[in-house]
Write a protein that holds these residues in place. Sequence first.
Motif, short mmCIF file in Angstrom:
data_model
loop_
_atom_site.label_atom_id
_atom_site.label_comp_id
_atom_site.label_asym_id
_atom_site.label_seq_id
_atom_site.Cartn_x
_atom_site.Cartn_y
_atom_site.Cartn_z
N LEU A 189 -0.93 4.58 -1.12
CA LEU A 189 -1.97 4.53 -0.43
C LEU A 189 -1.88 4.76 1.37
O LEU A 189 -1.70 3.47 2.07
N CYS A 191 0.89 -1.30 0.17
CA CYS A 191 0.08 -0.21 -0.03
C CYS A 191 0.86 1.15 -0.02
O CYS A 191 0.59 2.19 -0.70
N VAL A 233 -4.42 3.48 3.88
CA VAL A 233 -4.79 1.93 3.57
C VAL A 233 -3.75 1.30 4.46
O VAL A 233 -3.85 0.50 5.25
#
Length: 455
Positions: free
Chosen positions: A289, A284, A292
């Motif tokens: 991300l 991630c 996340v």
Amino acid sequence: MKTILCIGAGYVGGPTMAMIAKKCPDIKVLVVDIDAARIKAWQSDRLPIYEPGLAELVKATLNKNLFFSTDVAAGIREADIIFVSVNTPTKSFGQGAGRAADLQYWEKTAREIKANATSDKIVVEKSTLPVRTAEAMERILHSGNKTVHFEVLSNPEFLAEGTATKDLETPDRILIGGHDTESGRRAVASLVDVYAHWVPRNRILTTSVWSSELSKLAANAFLAQRISSINSLSALCERTEANISEVARAIGMDARIGARFLNASVGFGGSCFKKDILNLVYLCQHYGLTEVAAYWEQVVTMNEYQEDRFARKMSSTMFNTVAGKRIAVFGFAFKADTGDTRESPAIRVCRYLIEERAAVVVTDPKALDNAKKDLADLAGKITYEPDPYKAAEGAHALAVVTDWADYATLDYKRIYDSMIKPAFIFDGRNCLDHKALFEIGFNVHPIGKVPLSHL
Ligand code: NAD
Ligand code: UGA
């Protein structure tokens, strides 16, 4: 006769191939490993891993259609389908250290397959790998001389240790990821046919390679998340006099939540949950991300908090010191019915106790050899005792860290009589009869429940 090869004769490769051999007498199954001692053990009466039902399973097929060897190259030449089930630990060095998967064993295998294959092969990722690893494997396999065609499939393994033979015999599902090309579809069909020897076809899912790779990481992350969720609430129960078993039962009866994997504990262990979640976190982060990644990382943070909380509670309960006190740690395996101690909560608990200068004695029916290796740097500071009664003799406290069924049926009156008073039990698995122990005279400290104390 079709030949299946598995590279890597570990906790996954050995049992999985033994099951394929048993269910597919028309297939020759070869298992190879670079670890000669491990291969020798698979060929003997003392298997390298303990798993209920495994010895019988191996015995039924060994040297009939199941063969173990160290000759990786010969196996590659002979096989039609090659499973790769090597270890994929967390990287301990360089970029991504402590999070990313260490793919060196995996890549070495790819190069060996490339170097030795003289006919087309289906290569099956059995190890748990980051999403899109198959792409790297395909690049290696198809580099240079292209006379041999390799079709890479993902077929993650969902067995749990301690129940491996049962999980392999009646899996919830078999997942096979392949490319949506003619050769990809053909390869998927070939692998489906192997499993269809004993798994109903409606339980064999076929997906894209990337979905299959990610589903394995996701399944482990979801399972571990449930444990961290219930463990987080166990801390709140201990402050509010709610009872974690009652809470788990109440929420688990909601069909949308489900009852399994809601046992509060000293923490989850095992070779995969932490490693796979950190791998997911790293992926991630790699894709930018951040939120996340932080979300999933918290599952691991909560687990470490729970392990530490359990260890600290022992000290705070026993008048804020365990120095010089004998503490019998009941169980070192990361769960019952296995000798595996990888990432076992017992490791962290024992290290804490030794740091606090307790006299630690560890007992376990199957895992003492591994425990000694895990705590080799503490040699001389820890005692290992296979007999739980002897381990408890003269102890101030028992700490139950593994949920071995035998621990529930020990003669606790006899144990109590042999201990220093006041005698404490810290049940890190909520697997004992707390009321009965209290009546014997113990001060009982479960997880997520009001302690039963005479003090
Ligand atoms: P393991 O360490 O028990 O076994 C891996 C074996 O691969 C070792 O015996 C090692 O010697 C061998 N190996 C490494 N490099 C090799 C090479 N180049 N050639 C031949 N052999 C080689 O690991 P494991 O627990 O069986 O796990 C294997 C994979 O399966 C991991 O990716 C793991 O995440 C995944 N997995 C494990 C479990 C489990 O319960 N242990 C369950 C599902 C998935
Ligand atoms: C886990 C998954 O269950 C398997 O599906 C997966 O294939 C495997 O990881 C893997 O990829 O290696 P495993 O780690 O062998 O299997 O064992 P689990 O039964 O999942 O237990 C993991 C840990 O969680 C143990 O320490 C266990 O005691 C703990 N646990 C489990 C709890 O603390 N509470 C629970 O309710 C359940």
